[in-house]
Write an enzyme that holds these catalytic residues in place. Structure first.
Site, PDB file in Angstrom:
ATOM      1  N   THR A 195      -0.582  -5.874  -5.783  1.00  0.00           N
ATOM      2  CA  THR A 195      -0.518  -7.331  -5.928  1.00  0.00           C
ATOM      3  C   THR A 195      -1.898  -7.934  -6.089  1.00  0.00           C
ATOM      4  O   THR A 195      -2.842  -7.492  -5.429  1.00  0.00           O
ATOM      5  CB  THR A 195       0.098  -7.941  -4.653  1.00  0.00           C
ATOM      6  OG1 THR A 195       1.424  -7.485  -4.550  1.00  0.00           O
ATOM      7  CG2 THR A 195       0.071  -9.450  -4.686  1.00  0.00           C
ATOM      8  N   ARG A 207      15.653  -7.879  -4.549  1.00  0.00           N
ATOM      9  CA  ARG A 207      14.647  -7.620  -3.515  1.00  0.00           C
ATOM     10  C   ARG A 207      13.491  -8.634  -3.613  1.00  0.00           C
ATOM     11  O   ARG A 207      12.992  -8.932  -4.688  1.00  0.00           O
ATOM     12  CB  ARG A 207      14.110  -6.207  -3.699  1.00  0.00           C
ATOM     13  CG  ARG A 207      13.046  -5.795  -2.691  1.00  0.00           C
ATOM     14  CD  ARG A 207      11.647  -5.890  -3.242  1.00  0.00           C
ATOM     15  NE  ARG A 207      10.661  -5.251  -2.372  1.00  0.00           N
ATOM     16  CZ  ARG A 207       9.355  -5.371  -2.531  1.00  0.00           C
ATOM     17  NH1 ARG A 207       8.881  -6.096  -3.515  1.00  0.00           N
ATOM     18  NH2 ARG A 207       8.523  -4.756  -1.715  1.00  0.00           N
ATOM     19  N   VAL A 208      13.076  -9.135  -2.473  1.00  0.00           N
ATOM     20  CA  VAL A 208      11.897 -10.001  -2.393  1.00  0.00           C
ATOM     21  C   VAL A 208      10.879  -9.287  -1.518  1.00  0.00           C
ATOM     22  O   VAL A 208      11.221  -8.803  -0.435  1.00  0.00           O
ATOM     23  CB  VAL A 208      12.260 -11.373  -1.770  1.00  0.00           C
ATOM     24  CG1 VAL A 208      11.011 -12.203  -1.516  1.00  0.00           C
ATOM     25  CG2 VAL A 208      13.225 -12.132  -2.674  1.00  0.00           C
ATOM     26  N   GLY A 209       9.633  -9.220  -1.979  1.00  0.00           N
ATOM     27  CA  GLY A 209       8.593  -8.543  -1.206  1.00  0.00           C
ATOM     28  C   GLY A 209       7.843  -9.509  -0.308  1.00  0.00           C
ATOM     29  O   GLY A 209       8.285 -10.628  -0.038  1.00  0.00           O
ATOM     30  N   ASP A 210       6.686  -9.078   0.130  1.00  0.00           N
ATOM     31  CA  ASP A 210       5.858  -9.887   1.022  1.00  0.00           C
ATOM     32  C   ASP A 210       5.096 -10.983   0.291  1.00  0.00           C
ATOM     33  O   ASP A 210       4.764 -12.011   0.874  1.00  0.00           O
ATOM     34  CB  ASP A 210       4.845  -8.983   1.739  1.00  0.00           C
ATOM     35  CG  ASP A 210       3.941  -8.250   0.751  1.00  0.00           C
ATOM     36  OD1 ASP A 210       4.431  -7.848  -0.330  1.00  0.00           O
ATOM     37  OD2 ASP A 210       2.739  -8.070   1.059  1.00  0.00           O
ATOM     38  N   THR A 230      -1.902  -7.039   0.479  1.00  0.00           N
ATOM     39  CA  THR A 230      -1.358  -6.254  -0.621  1.00  0.00           C
ATOM     40  C   THR A 230      -0.852  -4.938  -0.046  1.00  0.00           C
ATOM     41  O   THR A 230      -1.357  -4.471   0.966  1.00  0.00           O
ATOM     42  CB  THR A 230      -2.440  -6.007  -1.702  1.00  0.00           C
ATOM     43  OG1 THR A 230      -1.915  -5.096  -2.668  1.00  0.00           O
ATOM     44  CG2 THR A 230      -3.721  -5.437  -1.148  1.00  0.00           C
ATOM     45  N   GLY A 231       0.148  -4.365  -0.690  1.00  0.00           N
ATOM     46  CA  GLY A 231       0.644  -3.083  -0.195  1.00  0.00           C
ATOM     47  C   GLY A 231       2.148  -3.024  -0.136  1.00  0.00           C
ATOM     48  O   GLY A 231       2.829  -3.702  -0.905  1.00  0.00           O
ATOM     49  N   GLY A 274       5.200  -4.091   0.662  1.00  0.00           N
ATOM     50  CA  GLY A 274       5.677  -5.393   1.104  1.00  0.00           C
ATOM     51  C   GLY A 274       6.883  -5.359   2.007  1.00  0.00           C
ATOM     52  O   GLY A 274       7.029  -6.214   2.888  1.00  0.00           O
TER      53      GLY A 274
HETATM   54  C1  SD4 Z   1       5.458  -5.976  -2.867  1.00  0.00           C
HETATM   55  N1  SD4 Z   1       3.291  -6.225  -1.869  1.00  0.00           N
HETATM   56  O1  SD4 Z   1       6.261  -6.573  -3.545  1.00  0.00           O
HETATM   57  C2  SD4 Z   1       4.036  -6.300  -3.065  1.00  0.00           C
HETATM   58  C3  SD4 Z   1       3.547  -5.363  -4.077  1.00  0.00           C
HETATM   59  C4  SD4 Z   1       2.146  -5.103  -3.960  1.00  0.00           C
HETATM   60  O2  SD4 Z   1       0.139  -4.928  -3.404  1.00  0.00           O
HETATM   61  O3  SD4 Z   1       1.565  -4.530  -4.595  1.00  0.00           O
HETATM   62  N2  SD4 Z   1       1.372  -5.385  -3.155  1.00  0.00           N
HETATM   63  O4  SD4 Z   1       5.737  -5.112  -2.044  1.00  0.00           O
END
Ligand code: SD4
Length: 346
Positions: A203, A231-234, A254-255, A257
């Site tokens: 992200t 799906r909804v992430g962080d 980021t990471g 989520g």
């Molecule tokens: C997610 N965190 O949707 C986001 C994706 C991502 O770096 O890359 N985060 O999980």
């Protein structure tokens, strides 16, 4: 006497000002073009909110690492959907979209949620309807690349990996459609999260402070590859993907989520700074909290305090350090900072 006092306070103000490194912007990963775009707005006296919106939008247009914007991370049906957030630390107002379909400019739609509604988050098909009403163009987010990626996952890799559990047919071997196995929870309580790497999760997250001292933060992503539709992430969740508060600073994450949003790491980092932690300490506390429960998770947090100090912490990137980009008023050019993820977890 009073003239001396005025002189002294003016001198002190000049001194303090010369120490200041704001305006400043920090960005996750190596997203240099976004940082430059945001910086160009900040250095001309522009608003932090504009810097965040434009900075994240550039990443969407340039499909940063394939994990931001259209044509990346297709879901199980092969469709790309977008999550984005923007937060104004002056008003504590938030605009976000999640699982946005068929509109490329998620960050700008999020800004429209912030500025043209009294809501904070709009999702899915109805977020698309809102975007169209606000004048955004509707178009497919699928590209030949994302189509190829999905075809390989479906036909060659038999839908591996995926995010299902407790369903039949066995999701670790077969594609769906799946139906649930009764009493699954009792049998398989100790499930393991999907192993994510940085090309599955990248992200863009940004935090900026403008010349007036206003803090803003935001994110944009196409989420997790082969996610279950809906799906909804962080990233679009305030306090998780990003958080900003003019009295303290801001942070963004980021990471992985699905794991990270359970801990609101951006909020936690800001609150730690409010209690006197440095940005690095604050980011570490946020990462540490997650790692205690999920020792295999992959993620990073970057934090910026209102005085222009910044820091980061990361986890689960193996031997790779986590890069983030900084540009402030004291620098001629952006700087790529790196933090090691293997600092001791207490
Ligand atoms: C997610 N965190 O949707 C986001 C994706 C991502 O770096 O890359 N985060 O999980």
């Amino acid at each position: 006497m009073s003239k001396i006092c005025i002189f002294l306070s003016l001198t002190l103000a000049l001194f303090v000002n010369s120490e200041q490194n704001t305006p400043i912007v920090i960005t996750t990963w190596n997203f240099v073009n976004s940082t430059i775009t945001a910086w160009n707005i900040l250095k001309q006296g522009g608003y932090s909110l504009d810097a965040i919106e434009r900075g994240t939008s550039i990443c969407e247009e340039q499909q940063c690492d394939g994990t931001v914007g259209y044509g990346g991370s297709p879901d199980e049906d092969g469709e790309t959907t977008l999550d984005a957030l923007i937060m104004d630390g002056r008003t504590m107002n938030v605009g976000a979209v999640a699982a946005l379909r068929r509109v490329k400019h998620a960050a700008s739609v999020a800004r429209h949620v912030l500025e043209h509604t009294k809501h904070s988050i709009l999702v899915g098909e109805l977020a698309t309807q809102f975007a169209v009403r606000m004048g955004f163009h509707e178009e497919t987010l699928t590209t030949p690349d994302s189509k190829r990626m999905w075809l390989k996952w479906y036909y060659r890799d038999h839908c591996q990996p995926n995010f299902w559990m407790g369903v039949t047919p066995d999701p670790s071997k077969f594609c769906g459609p799946y139906s649930k196995i009764d009493n699954f929870r009792h049998k398989y309580y100790n499930w393991l999260p999907i192993k994510v790497d940085r090309f599955n999760h990248d992200t863009i997250g940004m935090v900026a402070i403008d010349r007036k001292g206003d803090v803003a933060a935001g994110t944009s992503t196409n989420g997790a590859k082969f996610k279950i539709p809906g799906r909804v992430g962080d990233s679009p969740i305030p306090g998780s993907g990003a958080y900003a508060d003019n009295t303290v600073g801001g942070a963004t994450a980021t990471g992985d989520g699905d794991i990270m949003l359970r801990f609101l790491p951006s909020f936690l980092a800001v609150e730690e700074m409010r209690r006197g932690a440095s940005p690095t300490e604050a980011a570490r506390t946020a990462i540490n909290r997650i790692a205690t429960h999920y020792p295999d998770f992959m993620g990073a947090v970057i934090a910026l305090s209102i005085d222009g100090a910044y820091g980061a912490a990361c986890h689960g990137l193996g031997d790779d350090p986590f890069p983030f980009v900084v540009q402030d008023i004291t620098m001629h050019k952006y700087k790529i900072e790196k933090v090691n993820c293997s600092w001791p977890l207490h």
